[in-house]
Design a protein around this motif. Sequence first.
Motif, PDB file in Angstrom:
ATOM      1  N   PHE A 163       0.851  -1.192   0.000  1.00  4.77           N
ATOM      2  CA  PHE A 163       0.000   0.000   0.000  1.00  4.77           C
ATOM      3  C   PHE A 163       0.888   1.244   0.000  1.00  4.77           C
ATOM      4  N   THR A 164       0.670   2.117  -0.973  1.00  6.99           N
ATOM      5  CA  THR A 164       1.529   3.286  -1.151  1.00  6.99           C
ATOM      6  C   THR A 164       1.521   4.173   0.091  1.00  6.99           C
ATOM      7  N   GLY A 165       2.724   4.500   0.543  1.00  2.94           N
ATOM      8  CA  GLY A 165       2.879   5.350   1.717  1.00  2.94           C
ATOM      9  C   GLY A 165       3.090   4.562   2.994  1.00  2.94           C
ATOM     10  N   ILE A 166       2.711   3.278   2.987  1.00  3.74           N
ATOM     11  CA  ILE A 166       2.874   2.441   4.176  1.00  3.74           C
ATOM     12  C   ILE A 166       4.002   1.428   3.957  1.00  3.74           C
ATOM     13  N   ASP A 167       3.802   0.470   3.063  1.00  2.00           N
ATOM     14  CA  ASP A 167       4.880  -0.476   2.772  1.00  2.00           C
ATOM     15  C   ASP A 167       5.270  -0.461   1.298  1.00  2.00           C
ATOM     16  N   SER A 168       4.883   0.602   0.610  1.00  2.00           N
ATOM     17  CA  SER A 168       5.282   0.806  -0.778  1.00  2.00           C
ATOM     18  C   SER A 168       5.582   2.287  -0.969  1.00  2.00           C
ATOM     19  N   GLU A 169       6.662   2.579  -1.663  1.00  3.41           N
ATOM     20  CA  GLU A 169       7.181   3.948  -1.759  1.00  3.41           C
ATOM     21  C   GLU A 169       6.317   4.863  -2.630  1.00  3.41           C
ATOM     22  N   TYR A 170       6.191   6.130  -2.200  1.00  2.79           N
ATOM     23  CA  TYR A 170       5.638   7.179  -3.055  1.00  2.79           C
ATOM     24  C   TYR A 170       6.732   8.204  -3.322  1.00  2.79           C
ATOM     25  N   GLN A 171       7.030   8.437  -4.578  1.00  2.00           N
ATOM     26  CA  GLN A 171       8.063   9.397  -4.955  1.00  2.00           C
ATOM     27  C   GLN A 171       7.394  10.721  -5.353  1.00  2.00           C
ATOM     28  N   GLN A 172       7.583  11.714  -4.517  1.00  2.00           N
ATOM     29  CA  GLN A 172       6.974  13.018  -4.781  1.00  2.00           C
ATOM     30  C   GLN A 172       7.548  13.639  -6.058  1.00  2.00           C
ATOM     31  N   PRO A 173       6.724  14.384  -6.791  1.00  2.00           N
ATOM     32  CA  PRO A 173       7.245  15.117  -7.953  1.00  2.00           C
ATOM     33  C   PRO A 173       8.340  16.088  -7.536  1.00  2.00           C
ATOM     34  N   LEU A 174       9.353  16.212  -8.374  1.00  4.38           N
ATOM     35  CA  LEU A 174      10.457  17.127  -8.061  1.00  4.38           C
ATOM     36  C   LEU A 174      10.162  18.549  -8.521  1.00  4.38           C
ATOM     37  N   SER A 175       9.473  18.691  -9.642  1.00  5.74           N
ATOM     38  CA  SER A 175       9.144  20.036 -10.137  1.00  5.74           C
ATOM     39  C   SER A 175       7.816  19.992 -10.906  1.00  5.74           C
ATOM     40  N   PRO A 176       6.718  19.783 -10.185  1.00  6.70           N
ATOM     41  CA  PRO A 176       5.410  19.711 -10.843  1.00  6.70           C
ATOM     42  C   PRO A 176       5.001  21.056 -11.429  1.00  6.70           C
ATOM     43  N   GLU A 177       4.220  21.018 -12.493  1.00  3.85           N
ATOM     44  CA  GLU A 177       3.705  22.265 -13.061  1.00  3.85           C
ATOM     45  C   GLU A 177       2.764  22.959 -12.084  1.00  3.85           C
ATOM     46  N   ILE A 178       2.025  22.161 -11.310  1.00  2.00           N
ATOM     47  CA  ILE A 178       1.100  22.716 -10.318  1.00  2.00           C
ATOM     48  C   ILE A 178       1.294  21.957  -9.008  1.00  2.00           C
ATOM     49  N   ASP A 179       1.554  22.696  -7.937  1.00  2.00           N
ATOM     50  CA  ASP A 179       1.733  22.108  -6.602  1.00  2.00           C
ATOM     51  C   ASP A 179       0.586  22.600  -5.723  1.00  2.00           C
ATOM     52  N   LEU A 180      -0.333  21.690  -5.380  1.00  2.00           N
ATOM     53  CA  LEU A 180      -1.528  22.072  -4.636  1.00  2.00           C
ATOM     54  C   LEU A 180      -1.376  21.730  -3.146  1.00  2.00           C
ATOM     55  N   PRO A 181      -1.342  22.736  -2.262  1.00  2.00           N
ATOM     56  CA  PRO A 181      -1.266  22.471  -0.819  1.00  2.00           C
ATOM     57  C   PRO A 181      -2.624  22.013  -0.291  1.00  2.00           C
ATOM     58  N   ALA A 182      -2.984  20.783  -0.649  1.00  2.00           N
ATOM     59  CA  ALA A 182      -4.345  20.306  -0.421  1.00  2.00           C
ATOM     60  C   ALA A 182      -4.667  20.055   1.048  1.00  2.00           C
ATOM     61  N   GLY A 183      -3.652  19.998   1.882  1.00  2.00           N
ATOM     62  CA  GLY A 183      -3.921  19.788   3.300  1.00  2.00           C
ATOM     63  C   GLY A 183      -4.264  21.057   4.044  1.00  2.00           C
ATOM     64  N   THR A 184      -4.069  22.216   3.401  1.00  2.00           N
ATOM     65  CA  THR A 184      -4.241  23.494   4.119  1.00  2.00           C
ATOM     66  C   THR A 184      -5.190  24.474   3.438  1.00  2.00           C
ATOM     67  N   GLN A 185      -5.567  24.207   2.178  1.00  2.00           N
ATOM     68  CA  GLN A 185      -6.422  25.145   1.459  1.00  2.00           C
ATOM     69  C   GLN A 185      -7.738  24.501   1.041  1.00  2.00           C
ATOM     70  N   SER A 186      -8.730  25.346   0.778  1.00  2.00           N
ATOM     71  CA  SER A 186     -10.049  24.858   0.387  1.00  2.00           C
ATOM     72  C   SER A 186     -10.032  24.320  -1.042  1.00  2.00           C
ATOM     73  N   ILE A 187     -11.012  23.498  -1.357  1.00  2.00           N
ATOM     74  CA  ILE A 187     -11.152  22.969  -2.718  1.00  2.00           C
ATOM     75  C   ILE A 187     -11.292  24.120  -3.706  1.00  2.00           C
ATOM     76  N   GLU A 188     -12.068  25.142  -3.322  1.00  2.00           N
ATOM     77  CA  GLU A 188     -12.293  26.281  -4.212  1.00  2.00           C
ATOM     78  C   GLU A 188     -10.984  26.992  -4.550  1.00  2.00           C
ATOM     79  N   ALA A 189     -10.129  27.158  -3.546  1.00  2.00           N
ATOM     80  CA  ALA A 189      -8.848  27.827  -3.766  1.00  2.00           C
ATOM     81  C   ALA A 189      -7.935  26.987  -4.646  1.00  2.00           C
ATOM     82  N   LEU A 190      -7.963  25.687  -4.463  1.00  2.00           N
ATOM     83  CA  LEU A 190      -7.122  24.797  -5.255  1.00  2.00           C
ATOM     84  C   LEU A 190      -7.582  24.754  -6.715  1.00  2.00           C
TER      85      LEU A 190
END
Length: 204
Positions: A163-190
């Motif tokens: 399962f990704t993030g638990i026992d399987s790796e997730y590799q974050q994008p290094l330079s995404p065109e759009i970086d959405l701070p989804a943990g701190t902003q509203s859906i409307e803002a994103l």
Amino acid sequence: MTALSVIKDENVVWHQHTVTKEIRSDLKKQKPAVLWFTGLSGAGKSTIAGALESKLAELGYHTYLLDGDNVRHGLCKDLGFSDHDRQENIRRIGELSKLMADAGLIVLSAFISPHRAERQMVRELLPEGEFLEVFVNTSLDECEKRDPKGLYKKARAGEIKHFTGIDSEYQQPLSPEIDLPAGTQSIEALVEQCLEELKVRSII
């Protein structure tokens, strides 16, 4: 590779039709693009992509949303979650996204797609500037708190393997065109952040 597959490969040629991507795009008054939403399970990929698609439809644009679970009901229902099957899942979605972009659509693809190499593979299928990596940037802690499908709980209990993030790796994008701070902003803002980027790139 069998002799039959070699013969088939040699005789499969891309047919260029009279109606081109440019004509289809002009009719829709937009530029084709693939917005590839990547992030952990529970990050909000499908939710944000869905809200963005609704806004684009409201504005009169032509879109299609590809969602991980939905695709596994049909196109990829024969695939499991091994590394090989995950790679094949992304390969198929990449090819489908390419065809939809060729139709002149703005494609919103929402998949964990944990490995950079797989996302790069999809990027290379498309012309320069047509693939936009959208990182739905939500921390593992926040995703576990949300756990909308109860998958993290099952993974922690050992009921789900790889399962990704638990026992399987997730590799974050290094330079995404759009970086959405989804943990701190509203859906409307994103959604507004995505729309602004699409305007800057003259996609809409």
